[in-house]
Motif scaffolding. Structure first.
Motif, PDB file in Angstrom:
ATOM      1  N   ARG A  71      49.893  25.002 -11.843  1.00 20.73           N
ATOM      2  CA  ARG A  71      51.151  24.774 -12.546  1.00 20.73           C
ATOM      3  C   ARG A  71      50.985  23.816 -13.722  1.00 20.73           C
ATOM      4  NH1 ARG A  71      55.601  24.146  -7.598  1.00 20.73           N
ATOM      5  NH2 ARG A  71      55.352  26.272  -6.775  1.00 20.73           N
ATOM      6  N   ASP A  72      49.966  22.961 -13.641  1.00 24.23           N
ATOM      7  CA  ASP A  72      49.699  22.002 -14.717  1.00 24.23           C
ATOM      8  C   ASP A  72      48.738  22.559 -15.764  1.00 24.23           C
ATOM      9  OD1 ASP A  72      51.308  20.062 -13.532  1.00 24.23           O
ATOM     10  OD2 ASP A  72      49.667  19.328 -12.276  1.00 24.23           O
ATOM     11  N   GLY A  73      48.433  23.849 -15.666  1.00 22.48           N
ATOM     12  CA  GLY A  73      47.422  24.442 -16.534  1.00 22.48           C
ATOM     13  C   GLY A  73      47.672  24.263 -18.016  1.00 22.48           C
ATOM     14  N   PHE A  74      48.943  24.243 -18.415  1.00 23.39           N
ATOM     15  CA  PHE A  74      49.277  24.092 -19.829  1.00 23.39           C
ATOM     16  C   PHE A  74      49.170  22.643 -20.314  1.00 23.39           C
ATOM     17  CE2 PHE A  74      51.849  28.093 -19.267  1.00 23.39           C
ATOM     18  CZ  PHE A  74      51.062  28.861 -20.126  1.00 23.39           C
ATOM     19  N   LYS A  75      49.132  21.709 -19.372  1.00 27.53           N
ATOM     20  CA  LYS A  75      49.104  20.299 -19.755  1.00 27.53           C
ATOM     21  C   LYS A  75      47.750  19.932 -20.351  1.00 27.53           C
ATOM     22  CE  LYS A  75      52.544  18.765 -16.369  1.00 27.53           C
ATOM     23  NZ  LYS A  75      52.814  17.875 -15.215  1.00 27.53           N
ATOM     24  N   SER A  76      47.786  19.159 -21.431  1.00 29.08           N
ATOM     25  CA  SER A  76      46.569  18.792 -22.144  1.00 29.08           C
ATOM     26  C   SER A  76      45.553  18.112 -21.229  1.00 29.08           C
ATOM     27  CB  SER A  76      46.919  17.871 -23.318  1.00 29.08           C
ATOM     28  OG  SER A  76      45.754  17.406 -23.961  1.00 29.08           O
ATOM     29  N   ALA A  77      46.027  17.209 -20.385  1.00 34.01           N
ATOM     30  CA  ALA A  77      45.116  16.473 -19.500  1.00 34.01           C
ATOM     31  C   ALA A  77      44.390  17.428 -18.559  1.00 34.01           C
ATOM     32  CB  ALA A  77      45.886  15.424 -18.700  1.00 34.01           C
ATOM     33  N   PHE A  78      45.085  18.488 -18.103  1.00 33.28           N
ATOM     34  CA  PHE A  78      44.465  19.410 -17.151  1.00 33.28           C
ATOM     35  C   PHE A  78      43.430  20.309 -17.827  1.00 33.28           C
ATOM     36  CE2 PHE A  78      43.887  23.159 -14.581  1.00 33.28           C
ATOM     37  CZ  PHE A  78      43.858  22.653 -13.283  1.00 33.28           C
ATOM     38  N   PHE A  79      43.855  21.043 -18.886  1.00 35.29           N
ATOM     39  CA  PHE A  79      42.906  22.004 -19.466  1.00 35.29           C
ATOM     40  C   PHE A  79      41.764  21.310 -20.203  1.00 35.29           C
ATOM     41  CE2 PHE A  79      46.093  22.153 -23.026  1.00 35.29           C
ATOM     42  CZ  PHE A  79      45.255  21.842 -24.095  1.00 35.29           C
ATOM     43  N   ASN A  80      41.986  20.103 -20.703  1.00 38.13           N
ATOM     44  CA  ASN A  80      40.890  19.372 -21.326  1.00 38.13           C
ATOM     45  C   ASN A  80      39.927  18.810 -20.290  1.00 38.13           C
ATOM     46  OD1 ASN A  80      41.073  19.534 -24.205  1.00 38.13           O
ATOM     47  ND2 ASN A  80      42.943  18.311 -24.121  1.00 38.13           N
ATOM     48  N   THR A  81      40.443  18.439 -19.117  1.00 34.26           N
ATOM     49  CA  THR A  81      39.554  18.040 -18.020  1.00 34.26           C
ATOM     50  C   THR A  81      38.713  19.229 -17.580  1.00 34.26           C
ATOM     51  OG1 THR A  81      41.039  16.302 -17.222  1.00 34.26           O
ATOM     52  CG2 THR A  81      39.474  17.200 -15.644  1.00 34.26           C
ATOM     53  N   ALA A  82      39.356  20.405 -17.456  1.00 31.14           N
ATOM     54  CA  ALA A  82      38.611  21.621 -17.094  1.00 31.14           C
ATOM     55  C   ALA A  82      37.559  21.942 -18.144  1.00 31.14           C
ATOM     56  CB  ALA A  82      39.588  22.789 -16.949  1.00 31.14           C
ATOM     57  N   TRP A  83      37.909  21.770 -19.416  1.00 33.85           N
ATOM     58  CA  TRP A  83      36.958  22.022 -20.505  1.00 33.85           C
ATOM     59  C   TRP A  83      35.787  21.050 -20.436  1.00 33.85           C
ATOM     60  CZ3 TRP A  83      36.876  19.563 -25.793  1.00 33.85           C
ATOM     61  CH2 TRP A  83      35.985  20.221 -26.651  1.00 33.85           C
ATOM     62  N   THR A  84      36.056  19.784 -20.146  1.00 36.69           N
ATOM     63  CA  THR A  84      34.996  18.779 -20.037  1.00 36.69           C
ATOM     64  C   THR A  84      34.051  19.110 -18.889  1.00 36.69           C
ATOM     65  OG1 THR A  84      36.512  17.094 -20.905  1.00 36.69           O
ATOM     66  CG2 THR A  84      34.526  16.322 -19.776  1.00 36.69           C
ATOM     67  N   VAL A  85      34.617  19.522 -17.760  1.00 35.55           N
ATOM     68  CA  VAL A  85      33.794  19.944 -16.623  1.00 35.55           C
ATOM     69  C   VAL A  85      32.910  21.120 -17.028  1.00 35.55           C
ATOM     70  CG1 VAL A  85      33.876  21.001 -14.323  1.00 35.55           C
ATOM     71  CG2 VAL A  85      35.406  19.100 -14.880  1.00 35.55           C
ATOM     72  N   GLN A  86      33.468  22.042 -17.797  1.00 39.29           N
ATOM     73  CA  GLN A  86      32.715  23.212 -18.270  1.00 39.29           C
ATOM     74  C   GLN A  86      31.555  22.801 -19.176  1.00 39.29           C
ATOM     75  OE1 GLN A  86      34.820  26.975 -19.702  1.00 39.29           O
ATOM     76  NE2 GLN A  86      34.085  26.142 -21.652  1.00 39.29           N
ATOM     77  N   ILE A  87      31.777  21.812 -20.041  1.00 38.34           N
ATOM     78  CA  ILE A  87      30.719  21.328 -20.937  1.00 38.34           C
ATOM     79  C   ILE A  87      29.574  20.703 -20.137  1.00 38.34           C
ATOM     80  CG2 ILE A  87      30.159  19.623 -22.728  1.00 38.34           C
ATOM     81  CD1 ILE A  87      32.994  20.035 -23.829  1.00 38.34           C
ATOM     82  N   ILE A  88      29.929  19.846 -19.182  1.00 37.24           N
ATOM     83  CA  ILE A  88      28.911  19.201 -18.339  1.00 37.24           C
ATOM     84  C   ILE A  88      28.111  20.260 -17.587  1.00 37.24           C
ATOM     85  CG2 ILE A  88      28.566  17.675 -16.358  1.00 37.24           C
ATOM     86  CD1 ILE A  88      31.101  16.161 -17.286  1.00 37.24           C
ATOM     87  N   ARG A  89      28.815  21.257 -17.071  1.00 32.92           N
ATOM     88  CA  ARG A  89      28.154  22.355 -16.351  1.00 32.92           C
ATOM     89  C   ARG A  89      27.171  23.089 -17.259  1.00 32.92           C
ATOM     90  NH1 ARG A  89      30.156  27.694 -16.225  1.00 32.92           N
ATOM     91  NH2 ARG A  89      29.211  28.997 -14.582  1.00 32.92           N
ATOM     92  N   GLY A  90      27.559  23.344 -18.512  1.00 30.84           N
ATOM     93  CA  GLY A  90      26.676  24.032 -19.447  1.00 30.84           C
ATOM     94  C   GLY A  90      25.394  23.261 -19.711  1.00 30.84           C
ATOM     95  N   ILE A  91      25.505  21.936 -19.839  1.00 26.39           N
ATOM     96  CA  ILE A  91      24.320  21.103 -20.070  1.00 26.39           C
ATOM     97  C   ILE A  91      23.390  21.144 -18.864  1.00 26.39           C
ATOM     98  CG2 ILE A  91      23.537  18.730 -20.446  1.00 26.39           C
ATOM     99  CD1 ILE A  91      26.184  18.264 -21.981  1.00 26.39           C
ATOM    100  N   LEU A  92      23.973  21.061 -17.660  1.00 27.86           N
ATOM    101  CA  LEU A  92      23.165  21.101 -16.441  1.00 27.86           C
ATOM    102  C   LEU A  92      22.461  22.453 -16.280  1.00 27.86           C
ATOM    103  CD1 LEU A  92      25.578  19.289 -13.940  1.00 27.86           C
ATOM    104  CD2 LEU A  92      23.507  18.367 -15.013  1.00 27.86           C
ATOM    105  N   LEU A  93      23.166  23.528 -16.619  1.00 29.46           N
ATOM    106  CA  LEU A  93      22.560  24.859 -16.502  1.00 29.46           C
ATOM    107  C   LEU A  93      21.432  25.046 -17.510  1.00 29.46           C
ATOM    108  CD1 LEU A  93      25.664  27.175 -15.928  1.00 29.46           C
ATOM    109  CD2 LEU A  93      24.055  26.274 -14.255  1.00 29.46           C
ATOM    110  N   PHE A  94      21.589  24.469 -18.698  1.00 36.58           N
ATOM    111  CA  PHE A  94      20.529  24.524 -19.705  1.00 36.58           C
ATOM    112  C   PHE A  94      19.256  23.879 -19.153  1.00 36.58           C
ATOM    113  CE2 PHE A  94      18.298  22.285 -23.178  1.00 36.58           C
ATOM    114  CZ  PHE A  94      17.904  23.376 -23.944  1.00 36.58           C
ATOM    115  N   GLY A  95      19.387  22.706 -18.553  1.00 36.68           N
ATOM    116  CA  GLY A  95      18.230  22.033 -17.971  1.00 36.68           C
ATOM    117  C   GLY A  95      17.633  22.810 -16.813  1.00 36.68           C
ATOM    118  N   LEU A  96      18.490  23.401 -15.980  1.00 36.50           N
ATOM    119  CA  LEU A  96      18.009  24.179 -14.843  1.00 36.50           C
ATOM    120  C   LEU A  96      17.210  25.388 -15.299  1.00 36.50           C
ATOM    121  CD1 LEU A  96      18.009  24.684 -11.770  1.00 36.50           C
ATOM    122  CD2 LEU A  96      20.155  25.940 -12.067  1.00 36.50           C
ATOM    123  N   ALA A  97      17.688  26.057 -16.348  1.00 34.10           N
ATOM    124  CA  ALA A  97      16.989  27.239 -16.869  1.00 34.10           C
ATOM    125  C   ALA A  97      15.601  26.870 -17.378  1.00 34.10           C
ATOM    126  CB  ALA A  97      17.811  27.892 -17.978  1.00 34.10           C
TER     127      ALA A  97
END
Length: 453
Positions: A71-97
């Motif tokens: 329900r909070d998906g439209f809120k800036s704090a929520f989707f930007n937190t999700a985006w930040t988690v996605q960025i961290i995940r991308g960096i970790l996957l790059f190292g894993l590869a």
């Protein structure tokens, strides 16, 4: 009916139309590349893309699904937190590869992978920083905007891949094409919404919510990946890369149908069921008619495609790929159970029962892990192909049981539709063979001779 409206019909039109246009562009690209590149190059790239997808799903916690369902998906704090988690995940996957490049190259006995995987790893960084705008638009059901974006990206990818293959008809054209196409998609994604909305944000409460929702998505994603790609991973070790590349082309065609239904399910059925405001007891009657109409249309359309599928290969590809004309009808027929399963998963996700998706994919995976090696070793590739075509039946049976427990069973409807679909395939094939449009049974079997050589 509560779930049928003129707006929904329009949205389905945009989803299916854009999918058809995007897949048409991808098909056109695939055909051109097949004429420019050797089959074994597609085999190598099939391994690379499968491994890349697998690594991505190792840490999938459903960032996009979180934004759509919360329900909070439209809120800036929520989707930007999700985006930040996605960025961290991308960096970790790059190292894993980077760490896995050498071991994977050794396992598949291909030194090319030692060079290719570290370069492809850049894709993880690119997808990591990609804007969450698509998920925000999906939550708003802005189907038209998403459809136009997808078609534009498919066109850009086609131009990039073909241009690179003309310049350098080697594996590096496919590698560079993937990186450039991903770069274009990531950059463009920031302009789907106001790019100034993006902020690196870490909100502990939202992170807890994302992880809580994503635990079953994570489990389901891993099982889903293995269930969808066990055949590719196993065949890459057991059959020549040239045959693997041909099999990959046949799988690409057969997967198109399931992907379209999955797209409709994710963008239309899942949000609609999730937002159903009435009592659960009213949900099944509200969707039964729509489901029946959709599957009747699918049965008629897919039966024609199955009956003509070998002709599609013969018209589009040269003789190096003729074995795909034998493989495709078998795989395409099995897509029927994939369609039923995908619709079932959309319903279960819509009522918040994501665990059933993981269970269904595990049932499919168990069948593949046990039956494919036995079939290949004892009876050859053709038997293994039939085993793979049957795999989604076990996924469907698991979901059908879960739907029955939740009061959403359509088993009688599905038995009748399966009978109709099988009958239509037989009738269409007989008609087309009598008209000389497709080969008879013996002629079709001859297409698979290369597989047994």
């Amino acid at each position: 009916m509560a779930l049928i409206s003129r707006q929904m019909i329009s949205q389905i039109g945009w989803v299916t139309g854009s999918f058809g246009a995007a897949q048409g562009l991808r098909l056109f690209t695939n055909v051109i590349l097949a004429r420019l590149l050797a089959p074994q190059l597609f085999g190598v790239m099939l391994i690379v893309n499968t491994l890349r997808t697998g690594i991505e799903l190792l840490s999938d916690i459903g960032v996009g699904q979180n934004i759509v369902s919360n329900r909070d998906g439209f809120k800036s704090a929520f989707f930007n937190t999700a985006w930040t988690v996605q960025i961290i995940r991308g960096i970790l996957l790059f190292g894993l590869a980077l760490l896995l490049a050498q071991p994977l190259a050794g396992f598949y006995d291909s030194q090319e992978l030692t060079e290719i995987i570290p370069i492809i790893a850049v894709v993880f960084l690119l997808t990591g920083v990609q804007s969450p705008s698509r998920y925000l638009l999906q939550k708003q059901q802005a189907v038209k905007t998403i459809a136009l974006f997808d078609m534009s990206m498919a066109a850009a990818s086609a131009v990039v891949h073909i241009a690179l293959a003309l310049y350098s008809p080697t594996i590096w054209a496919l590698v560079a094409g993937l990186i450039l196409a991903t770069t274009i998609s990531t950059t463009t994604s920031f302009f789907l919404i106001d790019f100034r909305m993006h902020r690196i944000t870490i909100d502990r409460a939202h992170i807890k919510s994302i992880i809580s929702f994503g635990k079953w998505v994570f489990a389901s994603s891993i099982v889903f990946f293995l269930a969808m790609n066990f055949d590719r991973l196993y065949f890459a070790k057991e059959i020549p890369f040239a045959i693997l590349g041909i099999y990959g082309i046949a799988r690409t065609f057969s997967d198109m149908v399931g992907t379209l239904v999955q797209r409709v399910g994710n963008m239309m059925i899942f949000p609609k069921v999730a937002g159903f405001a009435k009592e659960r007891s009213e949900l099944r009657p509200a969707i039964a008619g729509l489901r029946l109409k959709a599957l009747l249309a699918t049965a008629f359309g897919l039966s024609v495609i199955v009956a003509l599928s070998d002709l599609i290969i013969l018209l589009l590809y040269d003789d190096r790929y003729i074995a795909a004309a034998f493989m495709l009808p078998i795989l395409m027929a099995g897509a029927w159970f994939s369609i039923l399963s995908t619709m079932g998963e959309a319903f279960m996700l819509g009522i918040g029962k994501s665990v059933h998706s993981a269970q269904a994919n595990f049932a499919k995976l168990l069948w593949l892990v046990i039956a494919v090696p036995i079939a290949l070793i004892n009876s050859g590739f053709v038997a293994a192909l039939c085993v793979i075509a049957m795999a989604d039946l076990f996924r469907y049976l698991s979901l059908a049981y879960s739907q029955w427990k939740e009061g959403l069973s359509f088993i009688r409807q599905d038995i009748a539709l399966l009978s109709l679909f099988a009958l239509l395939v037989i009738v269409w094939r007989l008609v087309f063979s009598q008209l000389g449009i497709v080969a008879d049974f013996d002629g079709w079997l001859a297409y698979g001779s290369i597989v047994n050589e």
